[in-house]
Design a protein around this motif. Structure first.
Motif, PDB file in Angstrom:
ATOM      1  N   LEU A 168       1.367  -0.970   0.073  1.00 37.45           N
ATOM      2  CA  LEU A 168       0.324   0.438  -0.168  1.00 37.45           C
ATOM      3  C   LEU A 168       1.315   1.382   0.200  1.00 37.45           C
ATOM      4  O   LEU A 168       0.515   2.458  -0.610  1.00 37.45           O
ATOM      5  CB  LEU A 168      -0.992  -0.052   1.279  1.00 37.45           C
ATOM      6  N   ASP A 169       1.477   1.134   0.840  1.00 43.35           N
ATOM      7  CA  ASP A 169       2.667   2.336   0.660  1.00 43.35           C
ATOM      8  C   ASP A 169       3.121   3.040  -0.802  1.00 43.35           C
ATOM      9  O   ASP A 169       3.823   3.659  -0.998  1.00 43.35           O
ATOM     10  CB  ASP A 169       3.840   1.901   1.829  1.00 43.35           C
ATOM     11  N   VAL A 170       3.488   1.858  -1.137  1.00 41.10           N
ATOM     12  CA  VAL A 170       4.823   1.809  -2.720  1.00 41.10           C
ATOM     13  C   VAL A 170       3.620   2.824  -3.674  1.00 41.10           C
ATOM     14  O   VAL A 170       3.951   3.168  -3.980  1.00 41.10           O
ATOM     15  CB  VAL A 170       4.756   1.177  -3.091  1.00 41.10           C
ATOM     16  N   LEU A 171       1.941   1.863  -3.204  1.00 37.12           N
ATOM     17  CA  LEU A 171       1.185   2.653  -4.281  1.00 37.12           C
ATOM     18  C   LEU A 171      -0.400   4.084  -3.757  1.00 37.12           C
ATOM     19  O   LEU A 171      -1.199   4.391  -4.100  1.00 37.12           O
ATOM     20  CB  LEU A 171       0.148   1.207  -4.613  1.00 37.12           C
ATOM     21  N   TRP A 172       0.299   4.540  -2.147  1.00 31.17           N
ATOM     22  CA  TRP A 172      -0.410   5.641  -1.651  1.00 31.17           C
ATOM     23  C   TRP A 172      -0.777   6.812  -2.590  1.00 31.17           C
ATOM     24  O   TRP A 172      -1.863   6.572  -2.667  1.00 31.17           O
ATOM     25  CB  TRP A 172       0.288   5.896  -0.404  1.00 31.17           C
ATOM     26  N   GLY A 173       0.227   6.875  -3.378  1.00 29.29           N
ATOM     27  CA  GLY A 173      -0.498   8.150  -3.623  1.00 29.29           C
ATOM     28  C   GLY A 173      -0.661   9.950  -3.569  1.00 29.29           C
ATOM     29  O   GLY A 173      -0.670   9.440  -2.224  1.00 29.29           O
ATOM     30  N   GLY A 174      -1.398  10.438  -4.180  1.00 35.14           N
ATOM     31  CA  GLY A 174      -2.331  11.703  -3.492  1.00 35.14           C
ATOM     32  C   GLY A 174      -3.685  11.402  -3.856  1.00 35.14           C
ATOM     33  O   GLY A 174      -4.303  10.339  -3.462  1.00 35.14           O
ATOM     34  N   PRO A 175      -4.662  12.240  -3.944  1.00 40.53           N
ATOM     35  CA  PRO A 175      -6.505  12.026  -4.242  1.00 40.53           C
ATOM     36  C   PRO A 175      -6.694  11.363  -4.968  1.00 40.53           C
ATOM     37  O   PRO A 175      -7.527  11.211  -5.452  1.00 40.53           O
ATOM     38  CB  PRO A 175      -6.330  12.919  -4.006  1.00 40.53           C
ATOM     39  N   GLU A 176      -5.272  11.224  -6.424  1.00 40.29           N
ATOM     40  CA  GLU A 176      -5.487  10.510  -7.175  1.00 40.29           C
ATOM     41  C   GLU A 176      -5.955   8.825  -6.974  1.00 40.29           C
ATOM     42  O   GLU A 176      -6.145   7.781  -7.967  1.00 40.29           O
ATOM     43  CB  GLU A 176      -4.915  10.845  -8.038  1.00 40.29           C
ATOM     44  N   THR A 177      -5.639   8.548  -5.845  1.00 40.51           N
ATOM     45  CA  THR A 177      -5.470   6.912  -5.464  1.00 40.51           C
ATOM     46  C   THR A 177      -6.462   6.315  -4.563  1.00 40.51           C
ATOM     47  O   THR A 177      -6.313   6.881  -3.515  1.00 40.51           O
ATOM     48  CB  THR A 177      -4.239   6.305  -5.228  1.00 40.51           C
ATOM     49  N   LEU A 178      -7.758   5.079  -4.641  1.00 43.82           N
ATOM     50  CA  LEU A 178      -8.571   4.976  -3.794  1.00 43.82           C
ATOM     51  C   LEU A 178      -7.488   3.926  -3.509  1.00 43.82           C
ATOM     52  O   LEU A 178      -7.246   2.761  -4.245  1.00 43.82           O
ATOM     53  CB  LEU A 178      -9.839   5.054  -4.274  1.00 43.82           C
ATOM     54  N   ILE A 179      -7.718   3.229  -1.993  1.00 46.99           N
ATOM     55  CA  ILE A 179      -7.407   2.198  -1.799  1.00 46.99           C
ATOM     56  C   ILE A 179      -9.509   1.225  -1.487  1.00 46.99           C
ATOM     57  O   ILE A 179      -9.796   1.522  -0.169  1.00 46.99           O
ATOM     58  CB  ILE A 179      -6.804   2.151  -0.160  1.00 46.99           C
ATOM     59  N   VAL A 180      -9.317   0.198  -1.321  1.00 44.08           N
ATOM     60  CA  VAL A 180     -10.030  -0.818  -1.256  1.00 44.08           C
ATOM     61  C   VAL A 180     -10.452  -1.671  -0.755  1.00 44.08           C
ATOM     62  O   VAL A 180      -9.406  -2.820  -1.741  1.00 44.08           O
ATOM     63  CB  VAL A 180     -10.956  -0.710  -2.382  1.00 44.08           C
ATOM     64  N   VAL A 181     -10.537  -2.086   0.700  1.00 48.90           N
ATOM     65  CA  VAL A 181     -10.328  -3.592   0.903  1.00 48.90           C
ATOM     66  C   VAL A 181     -11.654  -4.166   0.917  1.00 48.90           C
ATOM     67  O   VAL A 181     -12.838  -3.732   1.781  1.00 48.90           O
ATOM     68  CB  VAL A 181      -9.736  -3.430   2.630  1.00 48.90           C
ATOM     69  N   SER A 182     -12.183  -5.453   0.417  1.00 45.72           N
ATOM     70  CA  SER A 182     -13.117  -6.327   0.321  1.00 45.72           C
ATOM     71  C   SER A 182     -13.224  -7.112   1.209  1.00 45.72           C
ATOM     72  O   SER A 182     -12.098  -8.585   1.281  1.00 45.72           O
ATOM     73  CB  SER A 182     -13.343  -6.773  -1.226  1.00 45.72           C
ATOM     74  N   SER A 183     -14.462  -7.171   2.195  1.00 49.01           N
ATOM     75  CA  SER A 183     -13.961  -8.066   3.126  1.00 49.01           C
ATOM     76  C   SER A 183     -15.544  -8.412   3.914  1.00 49.01           C
ATOM     77  O   SER A 183     -15.672  -7.405   4.424  1.00 49.01           O
ATOM     78  CB  SER A 183     -13.240  -8.044   4.348  1.00 49.01           C
ATOM     79  N   ASP A 184     -16.051  -9.252   4.329  1.00 53.44           N
ATOM     80  CA  ASP A 184     -17.483  -9.802   4.648  1.00 53.44           C
ATOM     81  C   ASP A 184     -16.632  -9.898   6.879  1.00 53.44           C
ATOM     82  O   ASP A 184     -15.485  -9.924   6.287  1.00 53.44           O
ATOM     83  CB  ASP A 184     -18.052 -10.541   4.301  1.00 53.44           C
ATOM     84  N   LEU A 185     -17.394  -9.763   7.345  1.00 55.96           N
ATOM     85  CA  LEU A 185     -16.906  -9.892   8.881  1.00 55.96           C
ATOM     86  C   LEU A 185     -17.514 -11.901   9.058  1.00 55.96           C
ATOM     87  O   LEU A 185     -17.192 -12.643   8.397  1.00 55.96           O
ATOM     88  CB  LEU A 185     -17.789  -9.120   9.641  1.00 55.96           C
ATOM     89  N   SER A 186     -17.902 -11.906  10.305  1.00 56.26           N
ATOM     90  CA  SER A 186     -18.034 -12.848  10.846  1.00 56.26           C
ATOM     91  C   SER A 186     -19.333 -13.811   9.673  1.00 56.26           C
ATOM     92  O   SER A 186     -19.974 -13.469   9.156  1.00 56.26           O
ATOM     93  CB  SER A 186     -18.904 -13.206  12.530  1.00 56.26           C
ATOM     94  N   HIS A 187     -19.093 -15.193   9.938  1.00 54.51           N
ATOM     95  CA  HIS A 187     -19.539 -16.174   9.112  1.00 54.51           C
ATOM     96  C   HIS A 187     -20.065 -17.433   9.552  1.00 54.51           C
ATOM     97  O   HIS A 187     -20.110 -18.142  10.507  1.00 54.51           O
ATOM     98  CB  HIS A 187     -18.758 -16.801   7.682  1.00 54.51           C
ATOM     99  N   PHE A 188     -21.652 -17.651   9.550  1.00 57.72           N
ATOM    100  CA  PHE A 188     -22.310 -18.811   9.999  1.00 57.72           C
ATOM    101  C   PHE A 188     -22.418 -18.813  11.666  1.00 57.72           C
ATOM    102  O   PHE A 188     -22.836 -20.229  11.611  1.00 57.72           O
ATOM    103  CB  PHE A 188     -21.941 -19.636   9.933  1.00 57.72           C
ATOM    104  N   LEU A 189     -22.701 -17.472  11.810  1.00 56.46           N
ATOM    105  CA  LEU A 189     -23.109 -17.780  13.416  1.00 56.46           C
ATOM    106  C   LEU A 189     -25.009 -17.613  13.943  1.00 56.46           C
ATOM    107  O   LEU A 189     -25.005 -16.877  12.538  1.00 56.46           O
ATOM    108  CB  LEU A 189     -22.498 -16.645  14.094  1.00 56.46           C
ATOM    109  N   SER A 190     -25.323 -17.842  14.341  1.00 47.62           N
ATOM    110  CA  SER A 190     -26.604 -16.792  15.072  1.00 47.62           C
ATOM    111  C   SER A 190     -26.556 -16.200  15.306  1.00 47.62           C
ATOM    112  O   SER A 190     -25.394 -15.085  15.454  1.00 47.62           O
ATOM    113  CB  SER A 190     -26.674 -17.692  15.899  1.00 47.62           C
ATOM    114  N   TYR A 191     -27.762 -15.145  14.681  1.00 41.00           N
ATOM    115  CA  TYR A 191     -28.265 -13.893  14.778  1.00 41.00           C
ATOM    116  C   TYR A 191     -27.370 -12.846  15.411  1.00 41.00           C
ATOM    117  O   TYR A 191     -26.517 -11.750  15.390  1.00 41.00           O
ATOM    118  CB  TYR A 191     -29.840 -13.589  13.993  1.00 41.00           C
ATOM    119  N   GLY A 192     -27.993 -13.139  17.180  1.00 40.92           N
ATOM    120  CA  GLY A 192     -27.568 -12.680  18.338  1.00 40.92           C
ATOM    121  C   GLY A 192     -25.969 -12.629  18.276  1.00 40.92           C
ATOM    122  O   GLY A 192     -25.052 -11.640  19.072  1.00 40.92           O
TER     123      GLY A 192
END
Length: 271
Positions: A168-192
């Motif tokens: 990320l540091d190598v590609l950080w750039g300025g306002p022309e560069t956006l970083i997006v991390v794709s992630s879900d959170l917990s998986h297959f637990l009960s609702y609560g």
């Protein structure tokens, strides 16, 4: 020679017909509230979920709507997501020159690819990208909200937070560069249980705690790397939305958690 990475989950995770897809994404973006003042500052980085749009599209849209004021400014998107099907050591580039969705083709940023070449944690793996949905589902949102941009798609496997942060540091750039991390959170637990676990994870992310596990978030590795970089670059995280599939389109017996975060540069107050 142009190598095209074709969509793998169009028609399942999101509509495969361009007009239907365009309408769906616009509908999700239009429904996302946009804040006034400093809370509406354009983010440098986002964390967004990657389930089917029926499940997590509204949550992802909360983050992507924040990009509207920078639609003409952002020219490069560094997109990181976890590998779900093909294990890799490090962060994998696709070896492609174009990614396509039903909304059109996106050019891979070859300058960025060259800048990463030689880093020990960077590998090239077409197989890691061919069926990977974590990156692909973000593309129609980016195509809908930004004017013209190039993509740096990184499928993240076995890597340390510092290895991700170095990239990320190598590609950080300025306002022309956006970083997006794709992630879900917990998986297959009960609702609560999911509500409790995901609330704890969200607090950890807001505290820039770089010990997020894969049980807490499937994209724990790229999230931790972003959090290392966020500390170094003085970014402030904000939670935009938190829910799970039991809130959207699934049953409450076994749910998947979703959250959207925006990271903005700290506002310097001058007197």
């Amino acid at each position: 020679m142009q190598h095209l990475r074709r969509p793998a989950v169009a028609g399942t995770f999101y509509p495969n017909q361009s007009l239907t897809l365009s309408r769906k994404v616009k509908e999700l973006l239009n429904a996302a509230p946009f804040p006034e003042g400093t809370a509406g500052a354009v983010p440098k980085a986002l964390i967004v979920p990657h389930a089917g749009y029926i499940y997590s599209g509204a949550t992802a849209a909360l983050a992507y709507a924040r990009l509207a004021p920078a639609h003409a400014t952002i020219k490069r998107v560094v997109l990181l997501g976890p590998v779900h099907r093909v294990p890799v050591r490090g962060l994998a580039l696709p070896g492609a020159t174009l990614f396509s969705t039903p909304l059109g083709e996106i050019e891979i940023d070859q300058e960025a690819v060259m800048a990463l070449t030689g880093m020990p944690q960077i590998v090239v793996s077409a197989p890691a990208h061919v069926q990977e949905h974590s990156l692909e589902v973000q593309l129609p949102f980016l195509q809908s909200v930004l004017d013209d941009f190039k993509l740096v798609p990184l499928a993240v496997g076995d890597a340390t937070p510092d290895e991700v942060a170095q990239v990320l540091d190598v590609l950080w750039g300025g306002p022309e560069t956006l970083i997006v991390v794709s992630s879900d959170l917990s998986h297959f637990l009960s609702y609560g249980s999911a509500q409790s676990v995901d609330a704890t994870t969200a607090r950890s992310i807001l505290q820039l705690d770089t010990t997020i596990t894969h049980e807490q978030a499937c994209g724990g590795t790229p999230i931790n790397g972003l959090l290392v970089a966020a500390r170094a670059h003085h970014l402030e995280p904000r939670l935009l939305g938190l829910c799970n599939s039991g809130d959207t389109a699934g049953d409450k017996g076994r749910v998947v958690g979703y959250a959207a975060f925006a990271f903005t540069e700290k506002q310097h107050v001058t007197h």
